[in-house]
Design a protein around this motif. Structure first.
Motif, PDB file in Angstrom:
ATOM      1  N   GLN A   1       0.814  -1.212   0.000  1.00  0.00           N
ATOM      2  CA  GLN A   1       0.000   0.000   0.000  1.00  0.00           C
ATOM      3  C   GLN A   1       0.851   1.266   0.000  1.00  0.00           C
ATOM      4  N   PHE A   2       2.092   1.167   0.441  1.00  0.00           N
ATOM      5  CA  PHE A   2       2.996   2.309   0.307  1.00  0.00           C
ATOM      6  C   PHE A   2       3.159   2.668  -1.166  1.00  0.00           C
ATOM      7  N   ALA A   3       3.403   1.660  -1.991  1.00  0.00           N
ATOM      8  CA  ALA A   3       3.574   1.903  -3.426  1.00  0.00           C
ATOM      9  C   ALA A   3       2.286   2.419  -4.052  1.00  0.00           C
ATOM     10  N   VAL A   4       1.142   1.844  -3.677  1.00  0.00           N
ATOM     11  CA  VAL A   4      -0.145   2.300  -4.214  1.00  0.00           C
ATOM     12  C   VAL A   4      -0.359   3.769  -3.861  1.00  0.00           C
ATOM     13  N   ALA A   5      -0.105   4.125  -2.599  1.00  0.00           N
ATOM     14  CA  ALA A   5      -0.337   5.499  -2.152  1.00  0.00           C
ATOM     15  C   ALA A   5       0.565   6.488  -2.878  1.00  0.00           C
ATOM     16  N   LEU A   6       1.816   6.134  -3.036  1.00  0.00           N
ATOM     17  CA  LEU A   6       2.747   7.033  -3.715  1.00  0.00           C
ATOM     18  C   LEU A   6       2.282   7.341  -5.132  1.00  0.00           C
ATOM     19  N   PHE A   7       1.982   6.310  -5.909  1.00  0.00           N
ATOM     20  CA  PHE A   7       1.580   6.541  -7.290  1.00  0.00           C
ATOM     21  C   PHE A   7       0.185   7.158  -7.380  1.00  0.00           C
ATOM     22  N   ALA A   8      -0.692   6.825  -6.440  1.00  0.00           N
ATOM     23  CA  ALA A   8      -2.026   7.430  -6.445  1.00  0.00           C
ATOM     24  C   ALA A   8      -1.939   8.939  -6.226  1.00  0.00           C
ATOM     25  N   LEU A   9      -1.121   9.362  -5.291  1.00  0.00           N
ATOM     26  CA  LEU A   9      -0.974  10.790  -5.036  1.00  0.00           C
ATOM     27  C   LEU A   9      -0.394  11.502  -6.247  1.00  0.00           C
ATOM     28  N   LEU A  10       0.605  10.892  -6.875  1.00  0.00           N
ATOM     29  CA  LEU A  10       1.177  11.493  -8.077  1.00  0.00           C
ATOM     30  C   LEU A  10       0.107  11.652  -9.156  1.00  0.00           C
ATOM     31  N   ARG A  11      -0.733  10.645  -9.323  1.00  0.00           N
ATOM     32  CA  ARG A  11      -1.747  10.675 -10.374  1.00  0.00           C
ATOM     33  C   ARG A  11      -2.905  11.599 -10.033  1.00  0.00           C
ATOM     34  N   ALA A  12      -3.098  11.868  -8.745  1.00  0.00           N
ATOM     35  CA  ALA A  12      -4.130  12.821  -8.346  1.00  0.00           C
ATOM     36  C   ALA A  12      -3.630  14.261  -8.421  1.00  0.00           C
ATOM     37  N   GLY A  13      -2.357  14.423  -8.753  1.00  0.00           N
ATOM     38  CA  GLY A  13      -1.781  15.761  -8.832  1.00  0.00           C
ATOM     39  C   GLY A  13      -1.380  16.330  -7.490  1.00  0.00           C
ATOM     40  N   ALA A  14      -1.305  15.463  -6.461  1.00  0.00           N
ATOM     41  CA  ALA A  14      -0.899  15.893  -5.126  1.00  0.00           C
ATOM     42  C   ALA A  14       0.623  15.823  -5.000  1.00  0.00           C
ATOM     43  N   LEU A  15       1.119  16.404  -3.913  1.00  0.00           N
ATOM     44  CA  LEU A  15       2.556  16.415  -3.643  1.00  0.00           C
ATOM     45  C   LEU A  15       2.823  15.585  -2.392  1.00  0.00           C
ATOM     46  N   PRO A  16       3.297  14.332  -2.549  1.00  0.00           N
ATOM     47  CA  PRO A  16       3.564  13.496  -1.377  1.00  0.00           C
ATOM     48  C   PRO A  16       4.739  14.020  -0.554  1.00  0.00           C
ATOM     49  N   VAL A  17       4.570  14.029   0.753  1.00  0.00           N
ATOM     50  CA  VAL A  17       5.644  14.366   1.684  1.00  0.00           C
ATOM     51  C   VAL A  17       6.026  13.064   2.371  1.00  0.00           C
ATOM     52  N   MET A  18       7.239  12.578   2.102  1.00  0.00           N
ATOM     53  CA  MET A  18       7.621  11.218   2.485  1.00  0.00           C
ATOM     54  C   MET A  18       8.148  11.170   3.921  1.00  0.00           C
ATOM     55  N   CYS A  19       7.221  11.009   4.873  1.00  0.00           N
ATOM     56  CA  CYS A  19       7.582  10.920   6.284  1.00  0.00           C
ATOM     57  C   CYS A  19       8.070   9.510   6.614  1.00  0.00           C
ATOM     58  N   LEU A  20       8.685   9.374   7.773  1.00  0.00           N
ATOM     59  CA  LEU A  20       9.222   8.087   8.210  1.00  0.00           C
ATOM     60  C   LEU A  20       8.426   7.574   9.405  1.00  0.00           C
ATOM     61  N   PRO A  21       8.374   6.255   9.596  1.00  0.00           N
ATOM     62  CA  PRO A  21       7.584   5.699  10.703  1.00  0.00           C
ATOM     63  C   PRO A  21       7.988   6.235  12.071  1.00  0.00           C
ATOM     64  N   GLY A  22       9.252   6.598  12.243  1.00  0.00           N
ATOM     65  CA  GLY A  22       9.715   7.088  13.538  1.00  0.00           C
ATOM     66  C   GLY A  22       9.398   8.536  13.816  1.00  0.00           C
ATOM     67  N   HIS A  23       8.912   9.292  12.846  1.00  0.00           N
ATOM     68  CA  HIS A  23       8.550  10.686  13.086  1.00  0.00           C
ATOM     69  C   HIS A  23       7.345  10.762  14.014  1.00  0.00           C
ATOM     70  N   ARG A  24       7.360  11.777  14.860  1.00  0.00           N
ATOM     71  CA  ARG A  24       6.275  11.954  15.821  1.00  0.00           C
ATOM     72  C   ARG A  24       5.684  13.370  15.689  1.00  0.00           C
ATOM     73  N   ASP A  25       4.886  13.762  16.659  1.00  0.00           N
ATOM     74  CA  ASP A  25       4.119  15.004  16.566  1.00  0.00           C
ATOM     75  C   ASP A  25       4.982  16.206  16.187  1.00  0.00           C
ATOM     76  N   ALA A  26       6.148  16.333  16.815  1.00  0.00           N
ATOM     77  CA  ALA A  26       6.976  17.520  16.588  1.00  0.00           C
ATOM     78  C   ALA A  26       7.392  17.633  15.124  1.00  0.00           C
ATOM     79  N   GLU A  27       7.873  16.522  14.561  1.00  0.00           N
ATOM     80  CA  GLU A  27       8.314  16.567  13.167  1.00  0.00           C
ATOM     81  C   GLU A  27       7.131  16.737  12.214  1.00  0.00           C
ATOM     82  N   LEU A  28       6.063  15.986  12.446  1.00  0.00           N
ATOM     83  CA  LEU A  28       4.916  16.066  11.541  1.00  0.00           C
ATOM     84  C   LEU A  28       4.264  17.441  11.587  1.00  0.00           C
ATOM     85  N   ALA A  29       4.185  18.041  12.768  1.00  0.00           N
ATOM     86  CA  ALA A  29       3.634  19.396  12.861  1.00  0.00           C
ATOM     87  C   ALA A  29       4.475  20.373  12.050  1.00  0.00           C
TER      88      ALA A  29
END
Length: 531
Positions: free
Chosen positions: A86-114
């Motif tokens: 589903q990572f691969a599906v999401a990446l290509f789906a966002l590209l095809r929807a014209g969105a800009l994916p921001v590639m976060c990492l599983p270890g990121h928490r509130d501070a980084e995501l905010a």
């Protein structure tokens, strides 16, 4: 796009003329693979698999689902998914929807995501579920901030939020898009070398080249099976050659969730994995594990090791015990990639970190005054080229420090260049700690440590560690009674600090040593802790 520094027109024209840039959007990698190898396995995880044709259809359906909910058309979306199909599906789906994916990492928490939300202006976030942490709850907390986040999409039990599986359930097709390929396709995340992590805009043109040329250099073919052992949102397993590079040749990509030798060796044996990428700490562990694990990764022909310098002794041990097909990789999400080549002499593979991917990678190695040093002498690496960014995303002040007036990126790495063009990493200029392949900003961690009421002064330093490369040591001057490491990390957890940024040990000191000009003397600290 506001806050994006594009390639200068003269250099862009030169890269097109030289053939580096093909004018293809990033999602065309999947379109082309699905047309050429429709029935070949594209992505595999612990629970499912998709052929190239199936992955192509799933990406289209998910893109249509995103657009139906008003997600796409230039909007940024944070992606924080575990390694899975589903990572691969999401990446290509966002590209095809014209969105800009921001590639976060599983270890990121509130501070980084905010911070990523504030900088990118993201309107959506896609998260997974997993043991030990509630990503949905974190996303809900982010809704309470003054930002533009409106959509929470969950791959798993979505509760009141948008279900990823339901969003992907239709059979719609997004409209065909023809983006300007010299604009950002996605945003990678920096290691936060001088504060909060920065967003790295990679264009369609430069990232297609990054993945395609890396696959060609690594001699990947349709018969290869590539294991994503590191978090897929990292540049290394994403496009060096990684997931995207493997897809350019129709190879199969296996998503691993447990990089321990026992689990990884079983995965390699089950799927016949031929190539993967690791950080030095994991590569050393895998090599050591060959002495006790019943299954050995006998199908592995290419092991890339990067993210930190690999010592020559470790390189020899890995080649002897794990696979002779070791490739050293030195690079950065901002662009430049250096590889040792298949067939290089032992001395080169074991003692260097490779040479640049492209002939038009322009490399300068300079001293503290910015003057070029001769080959064989160490200096700071500056670079520009057909896949190196020209500025961080919406970070004007940082760009003034990180780029020269003529567009060279100041890497912060110290290297020496040999006569054959290969580089050896000798150190770094920036105040960072390289822990298990993750770059941790000492400055950012120190700012978090200083918010603890018991902390009067703090310095974060990296100390040598045989497994992590460097472990994080929090050197603390306490106001009164010292607190424990668990108490300190509980405080950092409450502040939403990324898991990989938390200290491994505390070193209490009555005062922090300083230099003659009054700055904290970290060399003296390290010398005191590692006599």
């Amino acid at each position: 796009m506001t806050g994006f520094t594009s390639f200068p027109p003269d250099r862009a024209d030169a890269y097109r003329e030289a053939g580096y840039w093909t004018g293809e959007p990033l999602d065309q990698i999947l379109r082309s693979a699905a047309a050429q190898w429709p029935d070949h396995p594209a992505v595999v995880d612990e629970r499912s698999s998709l052929t190239y044709a199936e992955l192509d259809r799933c990406a289209d359906a998910a893109a249509a689902g995103l657009l139906a909910r008003g997600i796409g058309d230039g909007q940024s979306v944070l992606v924080q998914l575990p390694n899975s199909c589903q990572f691969a599906v999401a990446l290509f789906a966002l590209l095809r929807a014209g969105a800009l994916p921001v590639m976060c990492l599983p270890g990121h928490r509130d501070a980084e995501l905010a911070h990523f939300l504030d900088v990118s202006g993201a309107t959506g976030i896609i998260v997974g579920t997993g043991p030990g942490f509630d990503y949905s709850a974190m996303a809900e907390r982010l809704l309470d901030r003054a930002n533009q986040l409106r959509h929470i999409i969950v791959d798993g039990d979505a509760g009141p939020h948008i279900s990823w599986s339901q969003l992907c359930a239709g059979d719609g097709h997004p409209p065909q898009r023809h983006p300007d390929t010299n604009t950002p396709a996605l945003l990678l995340v920096s290691g936060g070398t001088t504060g909060a992590p920065k967003l790295i805009p990679r264009t369609h043109d430069d990232y297609v080249y990054n993945a395609t040329a890396s696959a060609r250099l690594c001699q990947l073919t349709h018969s290869d099976v590539y294991l994503v052992a590191l978090p897929a949102g990292h540049n290394f397993p994403l496009a060096c050659p990684g997931l995207l590079g493997a897809m350019t040749v129709g190879a199969t990509v296996v998503f691993g969730t447990d990089p321990s030798p026992e689990a990884a060796f079983a995965t390699i044996a089950r799927h016949g994995v031929t190539a993967t990428a690791l950080v030095p700490a994991l590569a050393r562990l895998w090599a050591q594990a060959c002495a006790w694990e019943d299954q050995r990764p006998t199908s592995l022909r290419l092991l890339q090791v990067g993210g930190a310098k690999l010592a020559a002794d470790d390189a020899r041990h890995i080649r002897s015990e794990l696979t002779p097909g070791l490739q050293q990789v030195f690079g950065m999400a901002e662009g430049l990639l250096c590889y040792t080549r298949i067939g290089d002499p032992d001395e080169v593979v074991e003692h260097t970190q490779g040479k640049p991917l492209a002939e038009d990678d322009e490399v300068r190695i300079v001293d503290d005054a910015g003057i070029a040093v001769p080959d064989g002498e160490s200096g700071e690496l500056l670079v520009r080229g057909p896949y190196t960014i020209n500025g961080y995303f919406r970070a004007e002040a940082q760009n003034q420090r990180s780029f020269t007036p003529d567009g060279f990126y100041r890497s912060g790495d110290k290297v020496r260049r040999f006569a054959n063009g290969y580089l050896e990493v000798t150190g770094r200029v920036k105040d960072v700690i390289l822990r298990a392949g993750e770059t941790v900003s000492a400055l950012d961690l120190e700012s978090h440590l200083l918010t603890h009421p018991a902390v009067s002064a703090a310095a974060a330093v990296g100390l040598p560690d045989p497994y992590l490369g460097e472990k994080i040591c929090a050197v603390i001057v306490f106001r009164g009674n010292a607190v424990s490491l668990s108490d300190l990390n509980d405080h950092l957890n409450a502040r939403g600090v990324a898991v990989h940024c938390r200290p491994d040990m505390i070193a209490p000191m009555p005062a922090l040593p300083t230099t003659a000009v009054g700055k904290v003397d970290k060399r003296a600290i390290v010398a005191q802790l590692c006599p």
